[in-house]
Scaffold this motif. Structure first.
Motif, PDB file in Angstrom:
ATOM      1  N   ILE A  61      56.623  37.869  66.604  1.00  0.00           N
ATOM      2  CA  ILE A  61      57.012  36.796  67.533  1.00  0.00           C
ATOM      3  C   ILE A  61      58.316  37.153  68.238  1.00  0.00           C
ATOM      4  O   ILE A  61      58.451  37.000  69.458  1.00  0.00           O
ATOM      5  CB  ILE A  61      57.123  35.459  66.769  1.00  0.00           C
ATOM      6  N   PRO A 113      51.351  39.921  70.659  1.00  0.00           N
ATOM      7  CA  PRO A 113      50.312  38.923  70.361  1.00  0.00           C
ATOM      8  C   PRO A 113      50.012  38.875  68.865  1.00  0.00           C
ATOM      9  O   PRO A 113      50.130  39.887  68.179  1.00  0.00           O
ATOM     10  CB  PRO A 113      49.087  39.445  71.130  1.00  0.00           C
ATOM     11  N   ASP A 159      47.161  37.820  65.923  1.00  0.00           N
ATOM     12  CA  ASP A 159      45.790  37.428  65.593  1.00  0.00           C
ATOM     13  C   ASP A 159      45.891  36.347  64.503  1.00  0.00           C
ATOM     14  O   ASP A 159      46.423  36.604  63.418  1.00  0.00           O
ATOM     15  CB  ASP A 159      45.050  38.672  65.066  1.00  0.00           C
ATOM     16  N   PRO A 160      45.397  35.117  64.760  1.00  0.00           N
ATOM     17  CA  PRO A 160      45.576  34.022  63.788  1.00  0.00           C
ATOM     18  C   PRO A 160      44.951  34.309  62.421  1.00  0.00           C
ATOM     19  O   PRO A 160      45.351  33.724  61.431  1.00  0.00           O
ATOM     20  CB  PRO A 160      44.886  32.825  64.443  1.00  0.00           C
ATOM     21  N   GLU A 193      57.104  28.782  66.224  1.00  0.00           N
ATOM     22  CA  GLU A 193      56.122  29.429  67.090  1.00  0.00           C
ATOM     23  C   GLU A 193      54.929  29.937  66.255  1.00  0.00           C
ATOM     24  O   GLU A 193      53.771  29.781  66.637  1.00  0.00           O
ATOM     25  CB  GLU A 193      56.787  30.605  67.816  1.00  0.00           C
ATOM     26  N   PHE A 194      55.260  30.511  65.084  1.00  0.00           N
ATOM     27  CA  PHE A 194      54.217  31.028  64.194  1.00  0.00           C
ATOM     28  C   PHE A 194      53.335  29.874  63.681  1.00  0.00           C
ATOM     29  O   PHE A 194      52.102  29.960  63.696  1.00  0.00           O
ATOM     30  CB  PHE A 194      54.881  31.768  63.024  1.00  0.00           C
ATOM     31  N   ASN A 240      52.876  26.988  65.036  1.00  0.00           N
ATOM     32  CA  ASN A 240      52.097  26.374  66.119  1.00  0.00           C
ATOM     33  C   ASN A 240      50.819  27.150  66.420  1.00  0.00           C
ATOM     34  O   ASN A 240      49.811  26.569  66.829  1.00  0.00           O
ATOM     35  CB  ASN A 240      52.949  26.246  67.384  1.00  0.00           C
ATOM     36  N   ILE A 241      50.844  28.460  66.170  1.00  0.00           N
ATOM     37  CA  ILE A 241      49.625  29.267  66.356  1.00  0.00           C
ATOM     38  C   ILE A 241      48.543  28.781  65.387  1.00  0.00           C
ATOM     39  O   ILE A 241      47.361  28.757  65.706  1.00  0.00           O
ATOM     40  CB  ILE A 241      49.928  30.769  66.100  1.00  0.00           C
ATOM     41  N   HIS A 242      48.970  28.362  64.170  1.00  0.00           N
ATOM     42  CA  HIS A 242      48.003  27.999  63.131  1.00  0.00           C
ATOM     43  C   HIS A 242      47.649  26.517  63.114  1.00  0.00           C
ATOM     44  O   HIS A 242      46.661  26.137  62.485  1.00  0.00           O
ATOM     45  CB  HIS A 242      48.545  28.422  61.753  1.00  0.00           C
TER      46      HIS A 242
END
Ligand SMILES: Nc1ncnc2c1ncn2[C@@H]1O[C@H](COP(=O)(O)OP(=O)(O)OP(=O)(O)O)[C@@H](O)[C@H]1O
Length: 335
Positions: free
Chosen positions: A68, A73, A75-76, A115-116, A118-120
């Motif tokens: 981040i 990018p 990958d979730p 940020e991390f 929010n991806i999940h």
């Protein structure tokens, strides 16, 4: 909608990881989609997932946060582990400690974990973050990423003392970084109702933070209560006769005790404690009192070694393990 909960307390060993693991597992058993994030370089939560050597993992929270920072990018699915009970884990290892130090030079450093997370968020009902025992940058990141905080706390004087500081820090994060952050509650952990001290401190904490307290507490669980399976024990007492040297030395101990009782010797030179100590060493092995003496056939150590050897011979085909305990725990100091 996903709920992100940080489990935090700057005091160590108060039950943060245990709370995260059991809450996460229970929610998963109820059919919720749960992600547990290990945000502690000690990696206790990662170990709870059966990962014993976290330091060899390729993908951990450190890599994700680093990606981040470097605008790469993510990958979730990357790095996520699944527990047999259904909860998922994003593991950590010791590298997270150096990452925290490096964070100090990063722009918007308080928001990296947000940020991390929010991806999940779209893929989970609950994300629980197990924080490290400090109020450093990783904990601030977890608080910035969370919707609410659970504060496990033991009913002990020091834990109670640290609560003010922690609540102050949470309030500060809420004011300056994450205005929607809520305190879910303070959870009393390892409550041992059998002691007056624990009961008194729990009452004091409740009096001070009543509104913020969970009504339920986590009772202390001892080995007896857990009723863990224990192997059937076969007890053998081995009685040994003292060697001639031991008899002489016991007589010498009596003479020394007599001299101490009659105040014939300065207590800094000889005293009952020294005599008792020598007696315990002598009972184990005469060489512990005088290394120049020979091994005795009737000594406890020799007898024990013979039994250990005998068991080893009998059980070699089964490759069994022996554990030998010694009640003279400080033996090393006297060798
Ligand atoms: N209810 C309980 N009864 C008995 N032991 C418990 C209970 N809850 C936790 N423990 C034990 O207390 C120890 C500390 O618990 P835990 O690791 O959850 O604390 P922690 O706050 O996450 O620690 P750290 O600050 O080091 O990350 C562990 O050995 C755990 O097994």
């Amino acid at each position: 909608m996903c709920q992100v909960i940080a489990i935090t307390n700057q005091k160590g060993g108060v039950g943060k990881t245990t709370t995260t693991f059991h809450l996460g597992t229970k929610l998963a058993q109820e059919g919720k989609r749960v992600l547990l994030i290990d945000a502690d370089p000690q990696a206790s939560l990662t170990v709870c997932f059966g990962i014993r050597d976290a330091d060899t993992l390729d993908t951990t929270l450190t890599n994700a946060l680093q990606a981040i920072v470097e605008d790469e990018p993510i990958d979730p699915e990357m790095g996520i582990r699944t527990h047999e009970e259904g909860a998922k884990l994003f593991p950590a290892n010791i590298e997270l400690a150096s990452f925290e130090t490096a964070m100090i030079n990063v722009m918007s450093r308080e928001y990296i974990m947000r940020e991390f997370v929010n991806i999940h968020r779209p893929n989970f009902d609950y994300i629980l973050i197990d924080c490290m025992p400090s109020l450093g940058m990783l904990t601030v990141n977890a608080l910035a990423a969370a919707d609410s905080v659970i504060i496990p706390s033991q009913p002990s004087f020091l834990s109670a003392k640290g609560l003010d500081l922690l609540l102050h820090s949470v309030a500060k994060v809420k004011r300056s970084i994450n205005p929607t952050l809520d305190i879910s509650g303070i959870l009393l952990t390892m409550v041992d109702d059998r002691t007056n001290n624990a009961r008194d401190i729990a009452t004091t904490i409740r009096a001070s933070y009543g509104d913020a307290m969970f009504k339920e507490v986590a009772d202390v669980q001892t080995a007896d209560m857990l009723k863990l399976p224990v192997p059937e024990a076969h007890y053998h007492n081995v009685v040994l006769k003292p060697s001639e040297h031991q008899k002489e030395m016991v007589a010498d101990l009596s003479t020394r005790a007599e001299r101490v009782r009659n105040k014939m010797v300065n207590s800094s030179e000889d005293n009952m404690l020294l005599i008792t100590n020598d007696g315990r060493k002598l009972a184990l092995d005469q060489r512990l009192v005088n290394p120049m003496l020979p091994d005795s056939d009737t000594g406890k150590v020799t007898a024990c070694a013979n039994i250990v050897y005998d068991i080893w011979q009998r059980t070699t085909p089964r490759r069994s393990t022996q554990m030998v305990f010694c009640d003279r725990v400080a033996i090393r100091c006297y060798k």
